[in-house]
Every structure is written in structure tokens, then in C-alpha cells.
Write a protein that holds these residues in place. Sequence first.
Motif, PDB file in Angstrom:
ATOM      1  N   MET A   1      29.947  74.316 -28.793  1.00 37.48           N
ATOM      2  CA  MET A   1      30.928  74.078 -27.754  1.00 37.48           C
ATOM      3  C   MET A   1      32.000  73.112 -28.286  1.00 37.48           C
ATOM      4  O   MET A   1      31.689  72.098 -28.888  1.00 37.48           O
ATOM      5  CB  MET A   1      30.257  73.491 -26.512  1.00 37.48           C
ATOM      6  N   ILE A   2      33.230  73.425 -28.036  1.00 36.67           N
ATOM      7  CA  ILE A   2      34.343  72.603 -28.491  1.00 36.67           C
ATOM      8  C   ILE A   2      34.508  71.384 -27.584  1.00 36.67           C
ATOM      9  O   ILE A   2      34.474  71.503 -26.360  1.00 36.67           O
ATOM     10  CB  ILE A   2      35.654  73.423 -28.492  1.00 36.67           C
ATOM     11  N   GLU A   3      34.663  70.228 -28.205  1.00 36.23           N
ATOM     12  CA  GLU A   3      34.970  69.006 -27.463  1.00 36.23           C
ATOM     13  C   GLU A   3      36.441  68.687 -27.672  1.00 36.23           C
ATOM     14  O   GLU A   3      36.942  68.747 -28.789  1.00 36.23           O
ATOM     15  CB  GLU A   3      34.117  67.841 -27.979  1.00 36.23           C
ATOM     16  N   ARG A   4      37.138  68.358 -26.605  1.00 40.99           N
ATOM     17  CA  ARG A   4      38.543  67.966 -26.677  1.00 40.99           C
ATOM     18  C   ARG A   4      38.624  66.445 -26.635  1.00 40.99           C
ATOM     19  O   ARG A   4      38.015  65.812 -25.778  1.00 40.99           O
ATOM     20  CB  ARG A   4      39.323  68.612 -25.528  1.00 40.99           C
ATOM     21  N   ILE A   5      39.395  65.880 -27.562  1.00 45.89           N
ATOM     22  CA  ILE A   5      39.550  64.434 -27.663  1.00 45.89           C
ATOM     23  C   ILE A   5      41.027  64.102 -27.465  1.00 45.89           C
ATOM     24  O   ILE A   5      41.892  64.734 -28.075  1.00 45.89           O
ATOM     25  CB  ILE A   5      39.093  63.920 -29.043  1.00 45.89           C
ATOM     26  N   ALA A   6      41.311  63.126 -26.639  1.00 43.86           N
ATOM     27  CA  ALA A   6      42.684  62.671 -26.430  1.00 43.86           C
ATOM     28  C   ALA A   6      42.699  61.147 -26.422  1.00 43.86           C
ATOM     29  O   ALA A   6      41.772  60.510 -25.926  1.00 43.86           O
ATOM     30  CB  ALA A   6      43.248  63.209 -25.117  1.00 43.86           C
ATOM     31  N   SER A   7      43.764  60.592 -27.003  1.00 41.10           N
ATOM     32  CA  SER A   7      43.899  59.145 -27.025  1.00 41.10           C
ATOM     33  C   SER A   7      45.373  58.778 -27.132  1.00 41.10           C
ATOM     34  O   SER A   7      46.214  59.625 -27.421  1.00 41.10           O
ATOM     35  CB  SER A   7      43.121  58.536 -28.196  1.00 41.10           C
ATOM     36  N   ILE A   8      45.646  57.509 -26.879  1.00 40.19           N
ATOM     37  CA  ILE A   8      46.999  57.004 -27.087  1.00 40.19           C
ATOM     38  C   ILE A   8      46.947  55.889 -28.130  1.00 40.19           C
ATOM     39  O   ILE A   8      45.941  55.183 -28.268  1.00 40.19           O
ATOM     40  CB  ILE A   8      47.676  56.514 -25.787  1.00 40.19           C
ATOM     41  N   MET A   9      48.040  55.779 -28.886  1.00 44.20           N
ATOM     42  CA  MET A   9      48.208  54.745 -29.901  1.00 44.20           C
ATOM     43  C   MET A   9      49.621  54.194 -29.750  1.00 44.20           C
ATOM     44  O   MET A   9      50.419  54.735 -28.982  1.00 44.20           O
ATOM     45  CB  MET A   9      48.003  55.338 -31.298  1.00 44.20           C
ATOM     46  N   TYR A  10      49.947  53.167 -30.504  1.00 44.60           N
ATOM     47  CA  TYR A  10      51.184  52.437 -30.273  1.00 44.60           C
ATOM     48  C   TYR A  10      51.940  52.171 -31.570  1.00 44.60           C
ATOM     49  O   TYR A  10      51.428  51.485 -32.459  1.00 44.60           O
ATOM     50  CB  TYR A  10      50.871  51.099 -29.593  1.00 44.60           C
ATOM     51  N   LEU A  11      53.162  52.670 -31.648  1.00 43.07           N
ATOM     52  CA  LEU A  11      54.031  52.392 -32.791  1.00 43.07           C
ATOM     53  C   LEU A  11      54.738  51.061 -32.588  1.00 43.07           C
ATOM     54  O   LEU A  11      55.017  50.666 -31.457  1.00 43.07           O
ATOM     55  CB  LEU A  11      55.131  53.456 -32.900  1.00 43.07           C
ATOM     56  N   TYR A  12      55.058  50.405 -33.692  1.00 41.36           N
ATOM     57  CA  TYR A  12      55.970  49.279 -33.616  1.00 41.36           C
ATOM     58  C   TYR A  12      57.381  49.832 -33.490  1.00 41.36           C
ATOM     59  O   TYR A  12      57.724  50.858 -34.092  1.00 41.36           O
ATOM     60  CB  TYR A  12      55.872  48.399 -34.858  1.00 41.36           C
ATOM     61  N   GLU A  13      58.194  49.149 -32.709  1.00 39.73           N
ATOM     62  CA  GLU A  13      59.565  49.579 -32.471  1.00 39.73           C
ATOM     63  C   GLU A  13      60.298  49.828 -33.793  1.00 39.73           C
ATOM     64  O   GLU A  13      60.140  49.081 -34.760  1.00 39.73           O
ATOM     65  CB  GLU A  13      60.299  48.509 -31.658  1.00 39.73           C
TER      66      GLU A  13
ATOM     67  N   LYS B   1      43.410  53.959 -27.212  1.00 42.02           N
ATOM     68  CA  LYS B   1      42.642  54.067 -25.972  1.00 42.02           C
ATOM     69  C   LYS B   1      42.255  55.521 -25.812  1.00 42.02           C
ATOM     70  O   LYS B   1      43.112  56.413 -25.847  1.00 42.02           O
ATOM     71  CB  LYS B   1      43.476  53.639 -24.767  1.00 42.02           C
ATOM     72  N   ASP B   2      40.954  55.771 -25.661  1.00 43.81           N
ATOM     73  CA  ASP B   2      40.500  57.122 -25.379  1.00 43.81           C
ATOM     74  C   ASP B   2      40.867  57.482 -23.953  1.00 43.81           C
ATOM     75  O   ASP B   2      40.817  56.634 -23.052  1.00 43.81           O
ATOM     76  CB  ASP B   2      38.981  57.235 -25.571  1.00 43.81           C
ATOM     77  N   LEU B   3      41.228  58.716 -23.758  1.00 43.43           N
ATOM     78  CA  LEU B   3      41.584  59.217 -22.431  1.00 43.43           C
ATOM     79  C   LEU B   3      40.475  60.109 -21.912  1.00 43.43           C
ATOM     80  O   LEU B   3      39.802  60.798 -22.681  1.00 43.43           O
ATOM     81  CB  LEU B   3      42.908  59.972 -22.495  1.00 43.43           C
ATOM     82  N   THR B   4      40.303  60.131 -20.616  1.00 44.03           N
ATOM     83  CA  THR B   4      39.291  60.948 -19.962  1.00 44.03           C
ATOM     84  C   THR B   4      39.930  62.216 -19.420  1.00 44.03           C
ATOM     85  O   THR B   4      40.943  62.147 -18.700  1.00 44.03           O
ATOM     86  CB  THR B   4      38.644  60.169 -18.805  1.00 44.03           C
ATOM     87  N   GLN B   5      39.368  63.334 -19.762  1.00 45.47           N
ATOM     88  CA  GLN B   5      39.891  64.603 -19.252  1.00 45.47           C
ATOM     89  C   GLN B   5      39.612  64.720 -17.762  1.00 45.47           C
ATOM     90  O   GLN B   5      38.502  64.472 -17.297  1.00 45.47           O
ATOM     91  CB  GLN B   5      39.210  65.778 -19.982  1.00 45.47           C
ATOM     92  N   VAL B   6      40.627  65.063 -17.005  1.00 45.77           N
ATOM     93  CA  VAL B   6      40.467  65.254 -15.562  1.00 45.77           C
ATOM     94  C   VAL B   6      40.831  66.674 -15.128  1.00 45.77           C
ATOM     95  O   VAL B   6      40.599  67.039 -13.979  1.00 45.77           O
ATOM     96  CB  VAL B   6      41.299  64.224 -14.754  1.00 45.77           C
ATOM     97  N   PHE B   7      41.390  67.484 -16.040  1.00 42.23           N
ATOM     98  CA  PHE B   7      41.747  68.857 -15.704  1.00 42.23           C
ATOM     99  C   PHE B   7      41.807  69.664 -16.983  1.00 42.23           C
ATOM    100  O   PHE B   7      42.237  69.160 -18.016  1.00 42.23           O
ATOM    101  CB  PHE B   7      43.109  68.910 -14.999  1.00 42.23           C
ATOM    102  N   TYR B   8      41.393  70.931 -16.889  1.00 42.76           N
ATOM    103  CA  TYR B   8      41.478  71.849 -18.003  1.00 42.76           C
ATOM    104  C   TYR B   8      41.644  73.258 -17.475  1.00 42.76           C
ATOM    105  O   TYR B   8      40.926  73.683 -16.574  1.00 42.76           O
ATOM    106  CB  TYR B   8      40.215  71.777 -18.874  1.00 42.76           C
TER     107      TYR B   8
END
Length: 105
Positions: free
Chosen positions: A1-13, A96-103
Motif C-alpha cells: 500500500m502506498i503511503e503519502r507523505i507531505a511536509s512544509i519546510m522554510y527557505l531563507y529569504e 513540519k509533517d502534515l496530516t492528510q485530511v482528504f484524498y
Amino acid sequence: MIERIASIMYLYEGNQAEYKKRHDELWPEMEQALKAHGASNYSIFLDPVTDILFAYLEVENKADYDRIAETEICKKWWAYMAPIMKSNEDNSPVSKDLTQVFYLA
């Protein structure tokens, strides 16, 4: 089964173009490591107003994928990217890992 991973990261300006350039020139060894650890359909999106990155990928086994952090090539990549983005003491990106709420298949 495929797991989907999503996260956010931050660039310096001021590093949007450099971040894109470095990924356009992704080291072949890093690409091989990602694939060897099960990464597929890997995309990173940028919010150009906030410098926040949104990463999405699919893996067959998240535990197997997470072991990429132990590889020398991953550590080298993190050190290469650390000057242009928020990073932890080990150079891994602050994320920050994100939680899937819709697919919708």
C-alpha cells in the motif's frame, strides 16, 4: 500500500532561485538514494510570498524511506542545502509533517 507523505519546510529569504537551481541539478547519487529508499512522485512546491516549501512524495514503506537520513549522501545534501534554508543542528531541514485530511483517487 502506498503511503503519502507531505511536509512544509522554510527557505531563507532571497534563496528561491538558488533552491530551484540546486534541485534542477540534483546529484545523481541523491536521486538514486531517494529511489532506493522508495520515494516516488516526489514534488516540492514553493509559496513565493512566504518562502514556505510544500513537499509531497509517495513511499511503499515510510520506515524504509526514513532510513535515508542515515546515508552519507543525504547528510551531504543536507549540509549543501543548510545555508539557504532553516535547518536543524544535524543540517536536516526544519520541517513540519502534515496530516492528510482528504484524498480523491
